[in-house]
Design an enzyme around this catalytic site. Structure first.
Site, PDB file in Angstrom:
ATOM      1  N   PRO A  93       0.790  -1.227   0.000  1.00  0.00           N
ATOM      2  CA  PRO A  93       0.000   0.000   0.000  1.00  0.00           C
ATOM      3  C   PRO A  93       0.827   1.285   0.000  1.00  0.00           C
ATOM      4  CG  PRO A  93       0.010  -1.006   2.176  1.00  0.00           C
ATOM      5  CD  PRO A  93       0.726  -1.940   1.257  1.00  0.00           C
ATOM      6  N   GLU A  94       0.255   2.282  -0.632  1.00  0.00           N
ATOM      7  CA  GLU A  94       0.781   3.632  -0.542  1.00  0.00           C
ATOM      8  C   GLU A  94      -0.141   4.425   0.394  1.00  0.00           C
ATOM      9  OE1 GLU A  94       1.765   5.277  -4.405  1.00  0.00           O
ATOM     10  OE2 GLU A  94       2.103   3.288  -5.232  1.00  0.00           O
ATOM     11  N   ARG A 128       4.529 -11.992   2.308  1.00  0.00           N
ATOM     12  CA  ARG A 128       5.959 -11.857   2.016  1.00  0.00           C
ATOM     13  C   ARG A 128       6.772 -11.416   3.227  1.00  0.00           C
ATOM     14  NH1 ARG A 128       6.652  -9.828  -4.124  1.00  0.00           N
ATOM     15  NH2 ARG A 128       8.789 -10.343  -3.615  1.00  0.00           N
ATOM     16  N   ARG A 181      18.313  19.722  -7.828  1.00  0.00           N
ATOM     17  CA  ARG A 181      18.314  18.245  -7.873  1.00  0.00           C
ATOM     18  C   ARG A 181      18.360  17.768  -9.314  1.00  0.00           C
ATOM     19  NH1 ARG A 181      19.494  16.419  -2.963  1.00  0.00           N
ATOM     20  NH2 ARG A 181      19.077  18.253  -1.704  1.00  0.00           N
TER      21      ARG A 181
END
Ligand code: ZN
Length: 297
Positions: free
Chosen positions: A15-16, A123, A166
């Site tokens: 999930p995010e 997992r 960046r």
């Protein structure tokens, strides 16, 4: 278990933020105010380097004051300023009153009202950590998480300041949890498409207008995910075992070869920030190579 894209399931990393927030909203009314009568940690790897006894000591017998979220972490605030910090990682999910024998159970909460919560995680990448006191919690997050995109902190100006100078691709910039917390592979692709920015553009090269557009599209994408109850690609489940629906609304993510919803050009897939990445290179023009590397005419 279902995977809507057959190639490379390891790319799936939910999930995010919207998935964690969906779980939090479902569980908060069920656990807040309850005492954790018993905590059973079947898999000691979950809380390494702490011993399970240390977590059990801190959690058992304490009332849950609040179930919060920071980035992709679920934050259990217990009595006496004890905080249990959970990261679900790739396949972890919390199931409320799931039948006994539900596979892949790693941790179980027995609440004082007799209901149970199970953390199932095929997992086994999910983690549980402990912070004793608000200062310890803040220190934990300070080194790991940047601003909260849905708390009004993510503005174009804030994004521009962070991105200044960046050279990393903007996709990598979005995935860096220390800058913006909670955005992962799905929502980064979708937000960049909405903002019409190529994922390989150097973060520091974005114009002011693009930073504004991206800040807005990150918020919009996360809110759309939240409204759909998150995305289910592999193992993500709501606390009641139901799947999210945002995967049906993806504009480009996992849509390789399908027509761009804006212009009809086939969506392409490539690698950016080490992750399978989807974009429409007509709506999101690929950055030109640096001048110095062009052949002389
Ligand atoms: Zn397009």
């Amino acid at each position: 278990m279902r995977c809507i894209e057959s190639d490379a399931p390891e790319e799936v990393c939910i999930p995010e933020l919207p998935e964690v927030e969906t779980i939090r909203r479902q569980l908060a009314p069920l656990v807040e105010g309850r005492v954790v009568a018993r905590l059973e940690i079947a898999d000691p790897r979950w809380c390494l380097p702490l011993l399970p006894e240390a977590i059990v000591d801190a959690v058992e017998g304490r009332r849950v004051q609040q179930l919060g979220r920071r980035g992709k972490y679920l934050v259990w605030r217990l009595e006496d300023e004890a905080f249990l910090l959970m990261h679900l990682r790739m396949t972890g999910t919390l199931l409320y009153d799931a039948p006994p024998g539900t596979p892949y159970e790693r941790v179980r909460w027995v609440l004082d009202d007799g209901h149970e919560l199970r953390f199932c995680d095929p997992r086994r990448f999910g983690t549980g950590e402990l912070a004793l006191g608000g200062a310890a919690r803040d220190a934990f997050f300070a080194t790991r998480l940047g601003l909260e995109p849905l708390d009004g902190e993510l503005t174009g100006e804030a994004l521009r300041k962070m991105a200044r100078g960046r050279r990393a691709p903007v996709k990598a910039f979005l995935l860096d949890q220390r800058r913006i917390a909670g955005v992962g592979n799905i929502y980064a692709d979708e937000a960049l498409f909405r903002a019409r920015i190529h994922p390989l553009r150097a973060a520091g090269s974005l114009t002011r207008a693009q930073c504004d557009a991206l800040a807005q599209s990150v918020r919009e994408t996360l809110l759309a995910g939240l409204a759909a109850g998150g995305a289910t690609i592999d193992d993500f489940r709501h606390a009641d075992g139901v799947e999210g629906a945002f995967q049906n609304e993806f504009l480009v993510h996992l849509r390789r070869g399908e027509p761009c919803p804006r212009c009809g050009t086939p969506v392409v897939k490539f690698v950016a920030a080490g992750r399978g990445t989807y974009a429409c290179e007509s709506c999101q023009p690929r950055p030109r190579r640096p001048r110095a590397r062009r052949p002389a005419r």
